[in-house]
Design a protein around this motif. Structure first.
Motif, PDB file in Angstrom:
ATOM      1  N   PHE A  95      50.307 117.100  96.042  1.00 34.83           N
ATOM      2  CA  PHE A  95      49.487 117.026  94.944  1.00 34.83           C
ATOM      3  C   PHE A  95      50.034 117.854  93.822  1.00 34.83           C
ATOM      4  N   ALA A 153      48.232 111.339 101.257  1.00 35.56           N
ATOM      5  CA  ALA A 153      48.947 112.647 100.757  1.00 35.56           C
ATOM      6  C   ALA A 153      49.078 113.650 102.105  1.00 35.56           C
ATOM      7  N   TYR A 154      48.217 113.508 103.142  1.00 29.80           N
ATOM      8  CA  TYR A 154      48.647 114.590 104.167  1.00 29.80           C
ATOM      9  C   TYR A 154      49.056 113.825 105.498  1.00 29.80           C
ATOM     10  N   GLN A 171      43.743 121.438 101.197  1.00 29.63           N
ATOM     11  CA  GLN A 171      45.177 122.062 101.491  1.00 29.63           C
ATOM     12  C   GLN A 171      44.948 123.354 102.044  1.00 29.63           C
ATOM     13  N   GLN A 230      38.629 116.096  91.190  1.00 30.70           N
ATOM     14  CA  GLN A 230      39.587 115.603  92.346  1.00 30.70           C
ATOM     15  C   GLN A 230      40.645 116.573  92.724  1.00 30.70           C
ATOM     16  N   SER A 231      40.916 117.442  91.835  1.00 33.90           N
ATOM     17  CA  SER A 231      42.063 118.164  92.133  1.00 33.90           C
ATOM     18  C   SER A 231      41.503 119.618  92.911  1.00 33.90           C
ATOM     19  N   ILE A 255      37.171 112.602  95.815  1.00 32.61           N
ATOM     20  CA  ILE A 255      38.517 112.665  96.310  1.00 32.61           C
ATOM     21  C   ILE A 255      39.236 111.284  95.659  1.00 32.61           C
ATOM     22  N   THR A 306      43.354 107.725 100.914  1.00 29.00           N
ATOM     23  CA  THR A 306      44.008 108.859  99.948  1.00 29.00           C
ATOM     24  C   THR A 306      44.560 109.934 100.719  1.00 29.00           C
ATOM     25  N   ILE A 307      43.736 110.432 101.597  1.00 30.42           N
ATOM     26  CA  ILE A 307      43.957 111.686 102.251  1.00 30.42           C
ATOM     27  C   ILE A 307      45.198 111.427 103.377  1.00 30.42           C
ATOM     28  N   SER A 311      38.964 119.084  94.944  1.00 27.57           N
ATOM     29  CA  SER A 311      38.823 118.804  96.052  1.00 27.57           C
ATOM     30  C   SER A 311      40.219 118.747  97.175  1.00 27.57           C
ATOM     31  N   LYS A 312      41.473 118.537  96.524  1.00 28.14           N
ATOM     32  CA  LYS A 312      42.535 118.601  97.189  1.00 28.14           C
ATOM     33  C   LYS A 312      42.995 120.014  97.643  1.00 28.14           C
ATOM     34  N   LYS A 313      42.754 120.853  96.474  1.00 24.56           N
ATOM     35  CA  LYS A 313      42.933 122.266  96.925  1.00 24.56           C
ATOM     36  C   LYS A 313      42.094 122.641  98.095  1.00 24.56           C
TER      37      LYS A 313
END
Ligand code: FE
Length: 254
Positions: free
Chosen positions: A254, A216-217, A185, A177-178, A168, A212-213, A180-182
């Motif tokens: 993201f 972002a969220y 989401q 990383q990208s 992450i 970080t989470i 992980s974010k998907k």
């Protein structure tokens, strides 16, 4: 905080080499805000075999050492089981260790390059036995990176997943990383854990990942992950949000 995936047991795999390293890792974990760790040595991967009885002995000894050294950390039982044709033979021989030996949740590792054809069958059979597999670091699996839909299907089937904190925050590169974010989401992630192997490059970055989470969220998403780890500690069901298929456009930061 609770860490559900960590290679802190001494001398069993590619994690802590000996008790001295385990104690150093423990001190770092405490500094990083961790209070409980599920010790999860590799089992049935090509290199390491660590059966239930051995893990229990070593975990008891490590907890005793923490008491002697006054390290405020508790080790819980676990195992990182590589998906394998012999997984059910190993289960019959009582070599498989579910989290805290409760018979309900198990860390399941896929080979890094692919998803074996029998994966869905293994998940199904485990669920029939009352064991929910938690697929560890799906974000680092090459086949899943190229085939998001397959991960959706595994979660739809009833598997849970754990994303590694380092993924992450970018420790494994941009594409992991990208992805992980998907995964987050699309409600396909249920836990965040360190998968720490040492105090260097594979250390305790759980807090950084949660920050970080949150950024972002929002804080709710961080609470969701933290509460899910707490549920495992209590041997209760974690919250499972409805997985979103990848074809839908998701609005996100993201
Ligand atoms: Fe691991």
């Amino acid at each position: 905080m609770i860490d559900i995936h960590c290679h802190i047991l001494p001398g069993v795999d590619d994690g802590a080499a000996d008790m001295k390293v385990s104690l150093n890792m423990a001190r770092k974990a405490v500094e990083a805000g961790i209070t409980h760790i599920f010790a999860t040595p590799h089992h049935l991967n090509e290199k390491y075999v660590n059966v239930k009885s051995d893990i229990i002995d070593r975990a008891v000894r490590l907890n005793e050492s923490f008491q002697l050294e006054k390290i405020p950390l508790t080790i819980h039982l676990g195992q990182e089981v590589r998906i394998h044709r012999d997984i059910f033979t190993s289960l019959e021989k009582e070599e498989i260790l579910t989290l805290d030996d409760n018979g309900t949740y198990m860390l399941l590792e896929l080979p890094s390059g692919r998803v074996p054809s029998y994966t869905q069958e293994v998940i199904y059979e485990l669920l029939l036995k009352g064991i929910t597999p938690i697929i560890v670091h799906p974000e680092r699996n090459k086949e899943l990176i190229g085939n998001h839909k397959l991960l959706f299907e595994l979660v739809q089937e009833g598997a849970l997943t754990q994303i590694t904190s380092g993924s992450i925050i970018g420790d494994f590169g941009k594409s992991i990383q990208s992805f992980s974010k998907k995964i987050i989401q699309h409600n396909l992630a249920h836990f965040i854990a360190t998968d720490a192997h040492n105090i260097g490059s594979r250390g305790f970055t759980l807090q950084q990942a949660y920050e970080t989470i949150t950024k972002a969220y929002g804080i709710q998403r961080t609470y969701y992950f933290k509460e899910n780890a707490e549920q495992l500690l209590k041997d209760q069901s974690p919250a499972v949000e409805k997985p979103l298929p990848f074809k839908k456009k998701i609005l996100g930061i993201f």
